[in-house]
Design an enzyme around this catalytic site. Structure first.
Site, mmCIF file in Angstrom:
data_model
loop_
_atom_site.group_PDB
_atom_site.id
_atom_site.type_symbol
_atom_site.label_atom_id
_atom_site.label_comp_id
_atom_site.label_asym_id
_atom_site.label_seq_id
_atom_site.Cartn_x
_atom_site.Cartn_y
_atom_site.Cartn_z
ATOM 1 N N ASP A 202 0.859 -1.191 0.000
ATOM 2 C CA ASP A 202 0.000 0.000 0.000
ATOM 3 C C ASP A 202 0.892 1.237 0.000
ATOM 4 O O ASP A 202 0.739 2.135 0.823
ATOM 5 C CB ASP A 202 -0.911 -0.025 1.228
ATOM 6 C CG ASP A 202 -2.053 0.978 1.133
ATOM 7 O OD1 ASP A 202 -2.449 1.329 0.010
ATOM 8 O OD2 ASP A 202 -2.557 1.403 2.192
ATOM 9 N N ASN A 207 1.626 6.863 3.313
ATOM 10 C CA ASN A 207 2.371 5.900 4.130
ATOM 11 C C ASN A 207 3.877 6.147 4.087
ATOM 12 O O ASN A 207 4.670 5.286 4.480
ATOM 13 C CB ASN A 207 2.066 4.469 3.677
ATOM 14 C CG ASN A 207 0.741 3.976 4.226
ATOM 15 O OD1 ASN A 207 0.304 4.419 5.284
ATOM 16 N ND2 ASN A 207 0.098 3.068 3.511
ATOM 17 N N ASP A 219 3.212 1.613 8.353
ATOM 18 C CA ASP A 219 1.995 0.878 7.993
ATOM 19 C C ASP A 219 2.218 -0.226 6.965
ATOM 20 O O ASP A 219 2.011 -0.040 5.767
ATOM 21 C CB ASP A 219 0.912 1.839 7.497
ATOM 22 C CG ASP A 219 -0.464 1.171 7.459
ATOM 23 O OD1 ASP A 219 -0.569 0.004 7.895
ATOM 24 O OD2 ASP A 219 -1.424 1.815 7.015
#
Length: 326
Positions: A202, A207, A219
């Site tokens: 992701d 992030n 994360d």
């Protein structure tokens, strides 16, 4: 705990007790941070810096998968990659309290990276190349793999089967996604025998925490096994010329540390399409959580679904274009 409200019991007292169960001593300061899949809080600690408490959504990940996520973060950090791993207490990073899994992280600051800068993009490419060299070294045992069937077909079948698509769009959505899934699977076939590796999964600008000293990563909640390009495409934006330039900068840094298989570039728009399909299904699957209707107020309106179908039609055209090349 109510099945329809997974986090309804997360009051201040429980959160303070949760942190105290690790041996830390909270001082009563508590700040909720933006997070929807899980719940994340900043808590003050007596005579120490505040920490970040992450409470995982019940039923989403088994403990083995969470432990493997944390171990990957620790492995990256051990290779001097600026990753923020969770703190360990009595040798464990996954805590359990009142039926919840949780983790505690050191607090780190930063802002989104300036992606309009070529040097920044090359720096992020080097960072990803180093991370992927570590990710290539071994395999996950408990994390998922990039799967067009679950992300694409599963998302589509859920939305149609549970009646989320408005009646006046259902036929068009079903026909369009039939065609998209054919094209997505064809893209994976054309990509050939790319090597699956452990990924962040992701890797969007939210992030990446950027500071004067450079980036650090947070994360790994969606870490999985898949093609390297999955961690690259979300850093690209703009028209084809702009994305080609951005990709060249990223790969200039990336290939200092890890070989990139150019066959994976044919997957770029297929992966974008899968994310769009999965995101719509994710919102629908979480709609029973009160945080979602109050935050995503635009979701599940006729306008939302009309725009979603239009965006998917644009993706159908994008997947017919030649892949980006550098």
């Amino acid at each position: 705990m109510s099945a329809s409200h997974p986090f309804s019991e997360l009051g201040p007292s429980l959160l303070l007790d949760m942190l105290e169960s690790t041996g830390l001593h909270p001082d009563g300061r508590l700040l909720a941070l933006n997070s929807y899949e899980n719940r994340v809080y900043q808590l003050g600690v007596e005579e120490a810096d505040p920490v970040i408490l992450k409470v995982y959504r019940p039923g989403r990940w088994p403990k083995d998968a969470l432990s493997e996520e944390h171990a990957f973060a620790e492995e990256l950090a051990a290779h001097d990659i600026p990753m923020v791993p969770p703190l360990a207490f009595d040798g464990h990073t996954v805590g359990t309290h009142a039926g919840f899994y949780f983790a505690v992280y050191p607090r780190r600051g930063g802002h989104a990276p300036p992606l309009d800068d070529a040097d920044t993009r090359e720096w992020l490419g080097r960072l990803l190349g180093r991370a992927h060299a570590v990710g290539h070294a071994r395999a996950f045992a408990h994390r998922p793999a990039m799967d067009p069937q679950s992300m694409g077909t599963g998302s589509r079948d859920f939305l149609l089967g549970e009646g989320w698509i408005p009646g006046h769009l259902a036929s068009a959505y079903a026909s369009l996604t039939d065609d998209l899934l054919v094209d997505i699977n064809a893209a994976f076939d054309r990509a050939g025998g790319w090597s699956p590796i452990r990924l962040h999964g992701d890797f969007h600008p939210g992030n990446i925490l950027w500071t004067d000293a450079g980036p650090h990563l947070v994360d790994l909640d969606d870490c999985l096994t898949g093609p390297a390009v999955q961690d690259l495409w979300m850093l690209l934006s703009g028209d084809r010329t702009e994305r080609t330039l951005q990709l060249g900068d990223l790969l200039a840094g990336y290939e200092d540390f890890h070989v990139f298989d150019p066959r994976e570039l044919v997957l770029l728009e297929a992966l974008r399409t899968l994310r769009m399909m999965r995101y719509a299904a994710w919102l629908a699957q979480r709609w029973h959580d009160p945080a979602f209707p109050s935050t995503f107020t635009w979701f599940n309106t006729d306008r939302y679904w009309e725009d979603h179908v239009l965006a998917l039609r644009e993706q159908a055209a994008a997947m017919q274009e030649p892949a980006l090349s550098v």
